[in-house]
Write a protein that holds these residues in place. Structure first.
Motif, PDB file in Angstrom:
ATOM      1  N   GLU A  71     -98.216  67.666 -50.654  1.00  0.00           N
ATOM      2  CA  GLU A  71     -98.741  66.249 -50.280  1.00  0.00           C
ATOM      3  C   GLU A  71     -97.602  65.792 -48.929  1.00  0.00           C
ATOM      4  OE1 GLU A  71    -101.025  64.614 -51.375  1.00  0.00           O
ATOM      5  OE2 GLU A  71    -101.331  65.526 -53.376  1.00  0.00           O
ATOM      6  N   ILE A  72     -98.300  64.659 -47.990  1.00  0.00           N
ATOM      7  CA  ILE A  72     -97.544  64.174 -47.169  1.00  0.00           C
ATOM      8  C   ILE A  72     -96.984  62.922 -47.546  1.00  0.00           C
ATOM      9  CG2 ILE A  72     -97.465  63.450 -44.691  1.00  0.00           C
ATOM     10  CD1 ILE A  72     -99.466  65.613 -44.205  1.00  0.00           C
ATOM     11  N   ILE A  73     -95.703  62.823 -47.373  1.00  0.00           N
ATOM     12  CA  ILE A  73     -95.112  61.445 -47.832  1.00  0.00           C
ATOM     13  C   ILE A  73     -94.657  60.584 -46.418  1.00  0.00           C
ATOM     14  CG2 ILE A  73     -93.020  60.479 -48.771  1.00  0.00           C
ATOM     15  CD1 ILE A  73     -94.783  62.138 -50.759  1.00  0.00           C
ATOM     16  N   TYR A  74     -95.322  59.355 -46.427  1.00  0.00           N
ATOM     17  CA  TYR A  74     -94.888  58.618 -45.239  1.00  0.00           C
ATOM     18  C   TYR A  74     -93.890  57.552 -45.943  1.00  0.00           C
ATOM     19  CZ  TYR A  74     -99.025  60.235 -43.215  1.00  0.00           C
ATOM     20  OH  TYR A  74    -100.100  61.073 -42.622  1.00  0.00           O
ATOM     21  N   TYR A  75     -93.030  57.040 -44.813  1.00  0.00           N
ATOM     22  CA  TYR A  75     -91.870  56.249 -45.084  1.00  0.00           C
ATOM     23  C   TYR A  75     -92.218  54.700 -44.269  1.00  0.00           C
ATOM     24  CZ  TYR A  75     -89.857  60.669 -46.800  1.00  0.00           C
ATOM     25  OH  TYR A  75     -89.899  61.807 -47.193  1.00  0.00           O
ATOM     26  N   PHE A  76     -91.701  54.042 -44.747  1.00  0.00           N
ATOM     27  CA  PHE A  76     -91.419  52.491 -43.972  1.00  0.00           C
ATOM     28  C   PHE A  76     -90.197  52.205 -43.920  1.00  0.00           C
ATOM     29  CE2 PHE A  76     -95.796  52.881 -45.618  1.00  0.00           C
ATOM     30  CZ  PHE A  76     -96.801  51.956 -44.706  1.00  0.00           C
ATOM     31  N   VAL A  77     -89.856  51.780 -42.665  1.00  0.00           N
ATOM     32  CA  VAL A  77     -88.344  51.311 -42.267  1.00  0.00           C
ATOM     33  C   VAL A  77     -88.667  49.841 -42.049  1.00  0.00           C
ATOM     34  CG1 VAL A  77     -86.287  51.797 -41.105  1.00  0.00           C
ATOM     35  CG2 VAL A  77     -87.763  53.720 -41.469  1.00  0.00           C
ATOM     36  N   GLU A  78     -87.388  49.167 -42.640  1.00  0.00           N
ATOM     37  CA  GLU A  78     -87.366  47.729 -42.306  1.00  0.00           C
ATOM     38  C   GLU A  78     -85.687  47.411 -41.997  1.00  0.00           C
ATOM     39  OE1 GLU A  78     -91.102  45.866 -44.942  1.00  0.00           O
ATOM     40  OE2 GLU A  78     -88.870  45.442 -45.436  1.00  0.00           O
ATOM     41  N   TYR A  79     -85.473  46.484 -41.065  1.00  0.00           N
ATOM     42  CA  TYR A  79     -84.187  46.052 -40.972  1.00  0.00           C
ATOM     43  C   TYR A  79     -84.062  44.364 -41.104  1.00  0.00           C
ATOM     44  CZ  TYR A  79     -86.185  44.468 -36.324  1.00  0.00           C
ATOM     45  OH  TYR A  79     -86.756  43.838 -35.418  1.00  0.00           O
ATOM     46  N   GLN A  80     -82.678  44.195 -41.228  1.00  0.00           N
ATOM     47  CA  GLN A  80     -82.493  42.595 -41.414  1.00  0.00           C
ATOM     48  C   GLN A  80     -81.162  42.604 -40.666  1.00  0.00           C
ATOM     49  OE1 GLN A  80     -80.573  40.956 -45.085  1.00  0.00           O
ATOM     50  NE2 GLN A  80     -82.675  40.381 -45.408  1.00  0.00           N
ATOM     51  N   GLY A  81     -81.339  41.698 -39.744  1.00  0.00           N
ATOM     52  CA  GLY A  81     -79.959  41.544 -38.779  1.00  0.00           C
ATOM     53  C   GLY A  81     -79.392  40.213 -39.133  1.00  0.00           C
ATOM     54  N   GLU A  82     -78.285  39.666 -38.640  1.00  0.00           N
ATOM     55  CA  GLU A  82     -77.603  38.585 -38.880  1.00  0.00           C
ATOM     56  C   GLU A  82     -78.571  37.268 -39.052  1.00  0.00           C
ATOM     57  OE1 GLU A  82     -73.112  37.405 -38.094  1.00  0.00           O
ATOM     58  OE2 GLU A  82     -74.388  36.891 -36.165  1.00  0.00           O
ATOM     59  N   TYR A  83     -79.327  37.369 -37.905  1.00  0.00           N
ATOM     60  CA  TYR A  83     -80.330  36.062 -37.734  1.00  0.00           C
ATOM     61  C   TYR A  83     -81.221  36.072 -39.016  1.00  0.00           C
ATOM     62  CZ  TYR A  83     -83.421  32.802 -35.500  1.00  0.00           C
ATOM     63  OH  TYR A  83     -84.533  31.729 -35.226  1.00  0.00           O
ATOM     64  N   GLU A  84     -81.995  37.021 -39.132  1.00  0.00           N
ATOM     65  CA  GLU A  84     -82.673  37.308 -40.405  1.00  0.00           C
ATOM     66  C   GLU A  84     -81.958  36.685 -41.672  1.00  0.00           C
ATOM     67  OE1 GLU A  84     -84.369  39.310 -36.946  1.00  0.00           O
ATOM     68  OE2 GLU A  84     -82.479  39.760 -38.212  1.00  0.00           O
ATOM     69  N   SER A  85     -81.017  37.183 -41.678  1.00  0.00           N
ATOM     70  CA  SER A  85     -80.209  36.782 -42.895  1.00  0.00           C
ATOM     71  C   SER A  85     -79.554  35.661 -43.066  1.00  0.00           C
ATOM     72  CB  SER A  85     -78.811  37.949 -43.018  1.00  0.00           C
ATOM     73  OG  SER A  85     -78.231  37.594 -44.237  1.00  0.00           O
ATOM     74  N   LEU A  86     -79.293  34.886 -41.915  1.00  0.00           N
ATOM     75  CA  LEU A  86     -78.603  33.678 -42.046  1.00  0.00           C
ATOM     76  C   LEU A  86     -79.762  32.370 -41.929  1.00  0.00           C
ATOM     77  CD1 LEU A  86     -75.172  34.059 -40.253  1.00  0.00           C
ATOM     78  CD2 LEU A  86     -75.758  33.906 -42.740  1.00  0.00           C
ATOM     79  N   TYR A  87     -80.657  32.747 -41.201  1.00  0.00           N
ATOM     80  CA  TYR A  87     -81.486  31.437 -40.619  1.00  0.00           C
ATOM     81  C   TYR A  87     -83.036  31.900 -40.725  1.00  0.00           C
ATOM     82  CZ  TYR A  87     -77.441  30.765 -37.773  1.00  0.00           C
ATOM     83  OH  TYR A  87     -76.122  30.554 -37.385  1.00  0.00           O
ATOM     84  N   MET A  88     -83.162  32.940 -41.319  1.00  0.00           N
ATOM     85  CA  MET A  88     -84.712  33.130 -41.795  1.00  0.00           C
ATOM     86  C   MET A  88     -84.957  33.481 -43.241  1.00  0.00           C
ATOM     87  SD  MET A  88     -86.140  34.993 -38.216  1.00  0.00           S
ATOM     88  CE  MET A  88     -87.910  34.889 -38.876  1.00  0.00           C
ATOM     89  N   SER A  89     -84.114  33.032 -44.035  1.00  0.00           N
ATOM     90  CA  SER A  89     -84.276  33.232 -45.416  1.00  0.00           C
ATOM     91  C   SER A  89     -84.173  34.754 -45.842  1.00  0.00           C
ATOM     92  CB  SER A  89     -85.649  32.635 -46.065  1.00  0.00           C
ATOM     93  OG  SER A  89     -85.479  31.320 -45.940  1.00  0.00           O
ATOM     94  N   HIS A  90     -83.557  35.650 -45.200  1.00  0.00           N
ATOM     95  CA  HIS A  90     -83.297  36.922 -45.776  1.00  0.00           C
ATOM     96  C   HIS A  90     -84.632  37.835 -45.405  1.00  0.00           C
ATOM     97  CE1 HIS A  90     -79.194  36.104 -47.383  1.00  0.00           C
ATOM     98  NE2 HIS A  90     -79.717  35.114 -47.664  1.00  0.00           N
ATOM     99  N   ILE A  91     -85.185  37.553 -44.577  1.00  0.00           N
ATOM    100  CA  ILE A  91     -86.501  38.326 -44.285  1.00  0.00           C
ATOM    101  C   ILE A  91     -86.237  39.773 -43.785  1.00  0.00           C
ATOM    102  CG2 ILE A  91     -87.933  36.273 -44.128  1.00  0.00           C
ATOM    103  CD1 ILE A  91     -88.284  37.122 -41.183  1.00  0.00           C
ATOM    104  N   TRP A  92     -87.081  40.723 -44.119  1.00  0.00           N
ATOM    105  CA  TRP A  92     -86.947  41.951 -43.516  1.00  0.00           C
ATOM    106  C   TRP A  92     -88.086  42.106 -42.356  1.00  0.00           C
ATOM    107  CZ3 TRP A  92     -82.974  45.388 -45.008  1.00  0.00           C
ATOM    108  CH2 TRP A  92     -82.280  45.193 -46.037  1.00  0.00           C
ATOM    109  N   ILE A  93     -87.690  42.774 -41.415  1.00  0.00           N
ATOM    110  CA  ILE A  93     -88.569  43.077 -40.232  1.00  0.00           C
ATOM    111  C   ILE A  93     -88.904  44.562 -40.075  1.00  0.00           C
ATOM    112  CG2 ILE A  93     -88.848  42.692 -37.855  1.00  0.00           C
ATOM    113  CD1 ILE A  93     -88.375  40.118 -39.359  1.00  0.00           C
TER     114      ILE A  93
END
Length: 263
Positions: A71-93
């Motif tokens: 099987e071929i496995i696919y991956y999803f990567v997300e990041y969360q910077g200081e702005y996303e953590s402090l001002y955007m309710s900890h959303i992941w991009i």
């Protein structure tokens, strides 16, 4: 009668399953093999061993691949910077280039746009199966990148000393130090921002040797690389260009200059 027997078998099976699921041995086995059945649906193991290798402001997130034979496995990567953590309710991009990606690595350079801690996470998918998220143990900050001396080419144009530097990207500038190789020589420094383009340093005197060394500076993180090894060249009286063997004294980046400033 048939219903009573079926009920007894069902109860027996339930007891056996309960004993299995509550058994310490079973829990130990499941801990070793992170691929469980939840509500009858297979769950992929989460990617492991997340790490970031960063050199010259190029950042690569890697992890151990999830293996499913055939099987071929696919991956999803997300990041969360200081702005996303402090001002955007900890959303992941979602990462710009790795949502999804097929290999166990992701170039996150374009995602890391500020000199602040970034949380990073990865999950695997196979059809309708999705793993849990695996998160980088310690947030990544680009100020930890390893800076190396740039590749340089020292040449001449007539009697002009010319240097050409590799293109490391728009965030880099170069501190070029050069001097005439003689006792008590004065070291000159030139800041170069052009990349991949020959830059004139000095007009050379025939028969004299000149040496050059360079290091990078990245304003965004306030850091510089070590100096490169000094390279020396010489122009003969007949305008012949001669690279000099780098048998320079150790210390101060390998210069024979005795009154040079240290940067």
């Amino acid at each position: 009668m048939f219903q009573v027997e079926l009920s007894r078998q069902t109860q027996t099976l339930s007891v056996v399953l309960e004993e299995i699921l509550t058994s310490p041995i079973m829990w130990f086995f499941c801990a070793l093999i992170p691929c469980l059945l939840i509500d009858g649906v297979a769950v992929l193991p989460a990617p492991q061993n997340l790490s970031v290798q960063s050199t010259n402001m190029k950042h690569l997130l890697t992890w151990s691949p999830v293996i499913v034979p055939g099987e071929i496995i696919y991956y999803f990567v997300e990041y969360q910077g200081e702005y996303e953590s402090l001002y955007m309710s900890h959303i992941w991009i979602p990462s710009s280039w790795c949502s999804p990606t097929e290999g166990p690595a992701c170039d996150i350079t374009d995602d890391i746009t500020a000199t602040v801690p970034y949380n990073l996470r990865v999950r695997a998918t196979l059809g309708s199966q999705t793993s849990a998220w695996s998160t980088l143990q310690h947030p990544f900050n680009r100020n930890s990148t390893i800076l190396t001396p740039p590749v340089m080419e020292v040449t001449k144009d007539g009697f002009h000393l010319v240097i050409k530097l590799e293109d490391l990207g728009p965030q880099f500038e170069f501190l070029v130090a050069y001097w005439r190789r003689e006792p008590d020589a004065k070291e000159h420094v030139k800041v170069v921002r052009s990349r991949g383009i020959p830059v004139h340093l000095e007009t050379m005197e025939p028969g004299a040797a000149y040496c050059v060394k360079v290091r990078t500076f990245v304003k965004a993180i306030g850091r510089h690389s070590p100096f490169s090894q000094a390279e020396c060249v010489k122009v003969q009286e007949n305008n012949q260009f001669t690279p000099e063997v780098n048998q320079l004294q150790k210390g101060r980046g390998g210069s024979l200059c005795h009154s040079c400033a240290v940067f």
